[in-house]
Design a protein around this motif. Structure first.
Motif, PDB file in Angstrom:
ATOM      1  N   GLU A 207       0.815  -1.210   0.000  1.00 40.41           N
ATOM      2  CA  GLU A 207       0.000   0.000   0.000  1.00 40.41           C
ATOM      3  C   GLU A 207       0.852   1.264   0.000  1.00 40.41           C
ATOM      4  O   GLU A 207       0.421   2.308  -0.510  1.00 40.41           O
ATOM      5  N   GLY A 210       1.882   1.670  -3.680  1.00 37.88           N
ATOM      6  CA  GLY A 210       0.725   2.082  -4.467  1.00 37.88           C
ATOM      7  C   GLY A 210       0.753   1.505  -5.874  1.00 37.88           C
ATOM      8  O   GLY A 210       1.713   0.843  -6.273  1.00 37.88           O
ATOM      9  N   LYS A 212      -1.279  -0.971  -8.015  1.00 40.65           N
ATOM     10  CA  LYS A 212      -1.245  -2.419  -7.837  1.00 40.65           C
ATOM     11  C   LYS A 212      -0.258  -3.148  -8.756  1.00 40.65           C
ATOM     12  O   LYS A 212       0.570  -3.940  -8.306  1.00 40.65           O
TER      13      LYS A 212
END
Length: 249
Positions: A207, A210, A212
């Motif tokens: 995450e 960032g 994906k």
């Protein structure tokens, strides 16, 4: 004759030989050697001097945050550090195998010290090493993008056999930094090694990176078969409030 020889050694920058020969003359030990023994003594002194200067240059170029030593790592029971693992990493064969090392744990617990200690050992063994704060590196790369030196900076990073990224994930990656990280990882994958330190567990890196698809690609190359050290316990700063972080290990 001896004065002339010393002058020539100094001018040719044979500093090891210079100091060894000068010391032997001053102590009167030149008469204790055969010609072969004296030559061997001078060659050994020159070899050692050049090796030491090479190590000093390598350490200077690596730009470590502070001096660290494998011998000074503290194996507190509550930190979950495996001495055998550290000793295996200290031989730096993981660099020969192009493997990575991921060190995670709370702030002030000694992640940077261990990374630096392994990095110092790599310098001693002759590897090219670069230590950098992750936020500072990507800020520098943004400036390089603006002034046209971006590819030069990437090439310099790629030449290092061991890259140490300290404080990884301390702030989320924006699009430009994420793209630069992908380039760095792609350039180094299967050819060189990384040491990454982070306050965040590896499970949280996705995450922070960032995007994906990019995060998947980066983490697949970083994490797969990486060595891991997960430090436990509270910050060493809190445990030793009178000491700065780099005075504990």
């Amino acid at each position: 004759m001896n004065t002339s020889t010393l002058d020539k050694l100094r001018k040719m920058k044979f500093f090891g030989m210079f100091h060894a020969f000068k010391s032997s003359m001053e102590t009167g030990k030149t008469n204790d050697y055969t010609a072969d023994e004296l030559l061997a003594h001078l060659v050994d002194a020159e070899w050692d001097d050049r090796q030491n200067r090479r190590i000093e240059r390598t350490i200077l170029y690596a730009r470590f945050r502070y001096k660290a030593s494998i011998e000074d790592v503290h194996y507190h029971a509550d930190r979950s550090i495996d001495r055998n693992q550290i000793m295996r990493l200290a031989d730096c064969t993981f660099v020969d195998r192009f493997e990575n090392l991921l060190i995670t744990g709370s702030t002030g617990i000694g992640k940077s010290y261990i990374a630096s200690a392994v990095g110092y050992q790599a310098c001693v063994l002759g590897y090219r090493v670069l230590y950098t704060s992750t936020p500072k590196l990507f800020a520098k790369l943004k400036m390089a993008k603006a002034d046209g030196s971006y590819m030069k900076e990437l090439a310099k990073i790629e030449r290092q056999q061991l890259l140490i990224l300290d404080d990884f994930g301390i702030q989320p990656f924006d699009a430009q930094s994420r793209a630069a990280l992908m380039e760095i990882i792609e350039d180094r994958h299967g050819k060189t090694s990384l040491i990454i330190t982070s306050q965040l567990p590896v499970s949280k890196w996705f995450e922070v990176i960032g995007e994906k698809t990019v995060a998947d690609a980066i983490l697949d190359r970083i994490v797969h078969d990486a060595h891991r050290i997960e430090l436990k316990g509270e910050s060493m700063r809190r445990k030793r409030s009178v000491e700065p972080e780099n005075s504990h290990q």
